[in-house]
Design an enzyme around this catalytic site. Sequence first.
Site, mmCIF file in Angstrom:
data_model
loop_
_atom_site.group_PDB
_atom_site.id
_atom_site.type_symbol
_atom_site.label_atom_id
_atom_site.label_comp_id
_atom_site.label_asym_id
_atom_site.label_seq_id
_atom_site.Cartn_x
_atom_site.Cartn_y
_atom_site.Cartn_z
ATOM 1 N N HIS A 182 -6.948 -4.647 10.424
ATOM 2 C CA HIS A 182 -6.766 -4.583 8.964
ATOM 3 C C HIS A 182 -5.495 -5.283 8.508
ATOM 4 O O HIS A 182 -4.523 -5.398 9.246
ATOM 5 C CB HIS A 182 -6.807 -3.132 8.450
ATOM 6 N N GLU B 24 -9.690 -1.665 5.610
ATOM 7 C CA GLU B 24 -10.306 -1.288 6.868
ATOM 8 C C GLU B 24 -11.580 -2.098 7.105
ATOM 9 O O GLU B 24 -12.100 -2.717 6.159
ATOM 10 C CB GLU B 24 -10.619 0.217 6.847
ATOM 11 N N ASP C 276 -7.121 -2.150 14.211
ATOM 12 C CA ASP C 276 -8.532 -2.430 13.903
ATOM 13 C C ASP C 276 -8.675 -3.734 13.111
ATOM 14 O O ASP C 276 -9.720 -3.990 12.528
ATOM 15 C CB ASP C 276 -9.161 -1.258 13.146
ATOM 16 N N ASP D 139 0.816 -1.214 0.000
ATOM 17 C CA ASP D 139 0.000 0.000 0.000
ATOM 18 C C ASP D 139 0.851 1.266 0.000
ATOM 19 O O ASP D 139 2.071 1.216 0.215
ATOM 20 C CB ASP D 139 -0.963 0.016 1.207
HETATM 21 P P1 PGA Z 1 2.143 -1.338 12.800
HETATM 22 O O1 PGA Z 1 0.964 -1.386 11.731
HETATM 23 O O2 PGA Z 1 3.154 -2.327 12.312
HETATM 24 O O3 PGA Z 1 2.669 0.067 12.760
HETATM 25 O O4 PGA Z 1 1.552 -1.738 14.120
HETATM 26 C C1 PGA Z 1 0.515 -2.628 11.326
HETATM 27 C C2 PGA Z 1 -0.483 -2.480 10.213
HETATM 28 O O5 PGA Z 1 -1.184 -1.453 10.166
HETATM 29 O O6 PGA Z 1 -0.578 -3.407 9.393
#
Ligand code: PGA
Length: 271
Positions: free
Chosen positions: A144, A149, A142, A67
Amino acid sequence: MDIIVRESYDELSKYSAKLIARLVKSKPDCVLGLATGSTPIGTYKELVRMHKEEGLDFSQVKTFNLDEYYGIGIDLDKPYELDQSYARFMHEELFKHINIKKENIHIPDGLTKKPDEYCKWYEEEIKKAGGIDLQLLGIGGDGHWAFNEPGSSLASRTRIQALAQQTLDDNYESFYKKAGIDRANMPHFAITMGIGTILEAKNIIMLANGIKKADVVAKCIEGPVTSQITASAIQLHSGGITVVLDKDAASKLNGLHHYMHVEKLKQEYGF
Ligand code: PGA
């Protein structure tokens, strides 16, 4: 699904880097799917160490990132902390330290003027490369995967997605606050591979560390498959799946003892 629990973030990172390195050695022209965020930083550090000290060779490796924020692009003239693009993250954390060819790196272009066509093209490029051999993933607070999302279809493809409030809050705490960037100036959209795209990767490694991820990890692995926790699609994947957790992130799994027992048995019997 192999669930591997390690004492610390450092050990988790070494374990996941070893899995990636094993593929790079056995298939030097493999296609890696890569992730950003704070979780994979240790894995990238270890891969860089393996490249520098052990000659791990990335010269034929192709990569596709999950992404990129929509509306921003890499700007090498800015200090790293003020350039929030994922392209910059990958450059600083991994690519500039290894011998990967520039033309083999693919990161969604956050500045594309034709996002729909661009997203289709990105999917085509993955297919043309022969598909992703190994996709590295974190998991968002969350639930994802990438920027899929809650509410994203589990069959979704690469597209533009609005970021959820929790993601904005998490990103603000992890990255933007330190850089002194105002919430209003954070990107609110991203181009993201879909869950359907991710599930086509031949193998998946998902990483999570820290107590903050314990609830969501338990929901993802042991809860129902649901578009409210898009990473729960891991339960639908048909290839090799390895989930690597530190003991805090694993602490709310009901089956923790069973998973640890299985890992021990597999080691003993050489599976
Ligand atoms: P993070 O994010 O590694 O900063 O906890 C994980 C994600 O959003 O996939």
